[in-house]
Design a protein around this motif. Sequence first.
Motif, PDB file in Angstrom:
ATOM      1  N   PRO A  78      -4.974   8.593  -6.120  1.00  0.00           N
ATOM      2  CA  PRO A  78      -3.566   8.628  -5.716  1.00  0.00           C
ATOM      3  C   PRO A  78      -2.803   7.479  -6.357  1.00  0.00           C
ATOM      4  N   SER A  79      -1.481   7.574  -6.388  1.00  0.00           N
ATOM      5  CA  SER A  79      -0.671   6.505  -6.969  1.00  0.00           C
ATOM      6  C   SER A  79      -0.509   5.334  -6.012  1.00  0.00           C
ATOM      7  N   ASP A  80      -0.943   5.474  -4.758  1.00  0.00           N
ATOM      8  CA  ASP A  80      -0.946   4.356  -3.820  1.00  0.00           C
ATOM      9  C   ASP A  80      -1.720   3.194  -4.436  1.00  0.00           C
ATOM     10  N   GLY A  81      -1.090   2.024  -4.483  1.00  0.00           N
ATOM     11  CA  GLY A  81      -1.672   0.904  -5.210  1.00  0.00           C
ATOM     12  C   GLY A  81      -2.983   0.385  -4.664  1.00  0.00           C
ATOM     13  N   THR A  82      -3.307   0.699  -3.397  1.00  0.00           N
ATOM     14  CA  THR A  82      -4.539   0.177  -2.815  1.00  0.00           C
ATOM     15  C   THR A  82      -5.653   1.211  -2.755  1.00  0.00           C
TER      16      THR A  82
END
Length: 381
Positions: A78-82
């Motif tokens: 996912p593009s979620d940074g974490t």
Amino acid sequence: MKNRTSSMLTRRQLLQVTAGGVIVSGLNIPRLHAEPYDDTFTWISPRGTLEVLDDYPFWIGKKMGYFDDLDVEMQPGPSDGTATVKFVDVGQADMGFPSPGVFSFALENGMALKSAFHMGALDTFSFAFRTGEGPSDIKEIEGKTILLGSAAWQSICDPLLAAMGVDVSTITYVEAGWPTWGTALAAGQGDAALSWEGLRAEWISTGLEFEYWLGVQNSPMPANTFVVRAADLEDPDKVEFLEKYLRGWAMGLEFAEHNPAAAVQAVFEQFPTLASNLGPELGLMSIIQQMNVFRGDMSMREGWGWHDMSSWQTFFDTSAEIGQISSPISAEDVCTNMLIPAANDFDHDAVKADAEGAEVSEDLAAVDVEALRASMFDQAI
């Protein structure tokens, strides 16, 4: 050879990241700890895409057979940074590529991860400004607004700026979305945007012309690294696998040093759309920027992937000083060079011969690589 990239739904893609940042699963999937990696070994990107030049050592290694018969794959995540650390922590990926800030987020939140191969020897991160608006001193960014692709990227910016003497409490961060935060800066939103080496060239290809304060020239901090579950480093069979796997990456890094055009071609063959978007010159500009970061000063390093513990300690100390982590972290406890000798134990002359013998397209061969190297910092303020 079983190197794979998969766009189809797999057990690793059955996860979602909620708005609160919690990983959930649509199916009842247990936490998995392969014994050792009986299932496909998965590396997960921090960016939500694989269609970039950043991972060129893998694509070279895949093309040249440097991973032997290891069963490995790449996932965009996912593009979620974490997500890159969360997925490794719960066993839905086996290796992630976080920034130091996201790595510290993982440690702060009790994730038992360890950095096993330090890709970013120099600080890849930078701040982009509209042309003519860049400060003569980065301290002038105090009181300004910085645009981010993900809110998680604040953990990248704060330690970097604090190390340069900036009062980060004065900074306003705005999540402008992936991949539109650069466009938002060009449109007049915010005062600056986080960027990194390689992305500078990609932004040029989309018509985004900025000037940059470059961490690679100014920052004492490290950049992104490969992390694994700490427990995996206590399993001899997993360690042996990781040594072989990282050797493939190290050979890919070595190959590119001798023939960056062939490295670009390996990526372009994997992602034709990226090739058409960037073209040969910007593709080579991007990879040269990243090669500089990944290489660092090899006279001071003990091979590809080697951690400079003093640089990492500077990062962790700064993070503690600004409250990004609640207690001090010893770099020696969470970063290890135990895999580095084996990862670099390959025939360097043979890799050089592979690179020098690799054929490249006429368009790539026509690009003046030395001129690009000479102009690498032309956008710096």
